[in-house]
Design a protein around this motif. Structure first.
Motif: not given
Length: 314
Positions: A100-101, A103-105, A107-108, A113, A139-140, A144
Motif C-alpha cells: 500500500a505504501l 503504491e501511494h508513493a 502515485e505521489h 511502484p 505517506l498519506p 496507512i
C-alpha cells in the motif's frame, strides 16, 4: 551417556490469526497482536518480522499484545504456535502495508511502484539509489493501516531434536548429577536465535525436573501429599549448573510462508528419555540388568536397582 531423539507436532490450530499494523504520518509503526505472551518474546518477534517484511527501522516499531480494542479475537499462547501463527499473520500485515505504501508513493512521485524499493524506511528507485525519499515524506496524511489474518488448513509443524545427556551417579547415595548436555535441533527459520536458545535452556530445565525430581504423590486415601514446593521438588540452580551445547540445523517448514516450526517444547520433549538412558547406562556398570522404567528417577529407586543387581549377579 544417554541419547534420545524427539519429533513433536506444534502450531495448534486457530484459523484466522489476526494482526493489525498502522504506519503513522510521523513514520512510527504500531503493531497489534492478539496472542498474549508470558515471556516468550512476542513483541521482539513481531517487531523483527515487521522490520524485515515492511522495510522499516526496528526502533520505529512498537508492538502491543492482547488488547481487544484492536483485535477482539485471537488464538492462545500454547503449543509452540505463536511464532507459526502470529509470525505469519504479522508477515502478511507488514507485506500488505508495504504494498500500500509503495503504491501511494508511486502515485505521489509519478513512478511505477514496481520500480520502487523500501528499506529501513527509505524509498528509492531500483537501479538509481541516489533518488530516494524518507517514507514518511510520501505517506498519506492519515497514514496507512491494514488488518490481515493468516488462514491455514493445517498449521502443524514438526520440529525435531536429538538430545545427548551425560550424567554421574553416586553409587553410595543414588544421587544423579547432569554433567553435560547437547541438543541438536531443527526449529525451522529462527527469527531471534537468542530467544530460541532461551527457550531451549528453559525447556531443558523442565526436562531435568521431569526426569529426576517432579512427582505428584497421593496417599491410599487419595490425599495429595506434595501440594507445595517444599514437597514437590523442582530443579534449582545447583541442579542445572551445566552449560548445554546447542546446535541448530534448521530446515524451513513447508506448512507456512515464513518456514517457522516453533521451539517452545523442543528442550523438554526428549530430555527425560535421554537422562533416563544415561542413568540406566551408569547403574548397569554395577547392576548389568538394571532397567529404568519409571520417572522421576529417585535416589532410593537407584539404590534399590543397584542392590537387586548385586544380589542377582552376585
Amino acid at each position: 551417556m544417554g541419547v534420545a531423539i524427539g519429533v513433536e507436532h506444534t502450531g495448534g490450530a486457530f484459523r484466522g490469526e489476526p494482526a493489525r499494523l498502522r504506519i503513522s504520518a510521523d513514520g512510527n509503526v504500531e503493531v497489534f497482536l492478539g496472542s498474549s505472551p508470558q515471556g516468550q518474546g512476542h513483541k521482539t518477534m513481531g517487531a523483527q518480522i515487521v522490520a524485515v517484511r515492511l522495510g522499516w527501522p526496528l526502533d520505529k516499531i512498537r508492538v502491543t499484545t492482547g488488547d481487544t480494542r484492536w483485535l477482539p479475537n485471537a488464538g492462545i499462547t500454547a503449543g509452540s504456535r505463536s511464532a507459526v501463527h502470529v509470525g505469519n499473520a504479522v508477515s502478511l500485515a507488514a507485506t500488505a502495508a508495504r504494498t500500500a505504501l509503495l503504491e501511494h508513493a508511486g502515485e505521489h512521485l509519478e513512478i511505477d511502484p514496481a520500480d520502487l524499493e523500501l528499506e529501513h524506511g527509505i524509498i528509492s528507485v531500483r537501479g538509481t539509489p541516489a533518488r530516494q525519499w524518507a517514507a514518511s515524506e510520501v505517506l498519506p496524511p492519515d497514514g496507512i493501516e491494514v488488518v490481515e489474518a493468516w488462514h491455514t488448513r493445517t498449521a502443524r509443524t514438526s520440529p525435531a531434536s536429538c538430545h545427548v545427556a551425560g550424567v554421574a551417579v553416586d553409587a553410595e547415595t543414588g544421587a544423579v548429577e547432569v554433567v553435560s548436555y547437547t541438543i541438536v535441533y531443527d526449529s525451522g527459520r529462527e527469527i531471534n536465535p537468542l530467544i530460541v536458545e532461551g527457550q531451549l535452556h528453559g525447556g531443558l530445565v523442565h526436562g531435568i525436573g521431569y526426569a529426576l525430581f517432579e512427582e505428584a504423590i497421593f496417599d491410599p486415601a487419595g490425599q495429595f501429599r506434595t501440594p507445595t514446593f517444599a514437597d514437590y521438588r523442582i530443579p534449582s540452580a545447583p541442579d542445572v549448573a551445566i552449560d548445554p551445547i546447542l546446535v541448530s540445523r534448521p530446515t524451513p517448514a513447508p506448512s507456512n510462508p515464513e518456514g517457522i516450526k516453533g521451539v517452545g517444547e523442543a528442550g523438554t520433549v526428549a530430555a527425560p528419555a535421554a537422562i533416563a538412558a544415561a542413568v540406566e547406562a551408569a547403574i548397569r556398570q554395577v547392576a548389568p540388568h538394571a532397567t529404568i522404567s519409571e520417572l522421576p528417577i529417585q535416589p532410593s529407586r537407584i539404590l534399590e536397582l543397584m542392590a537387586r543387581g548385586r544380589d542377582r549377579d552376585g
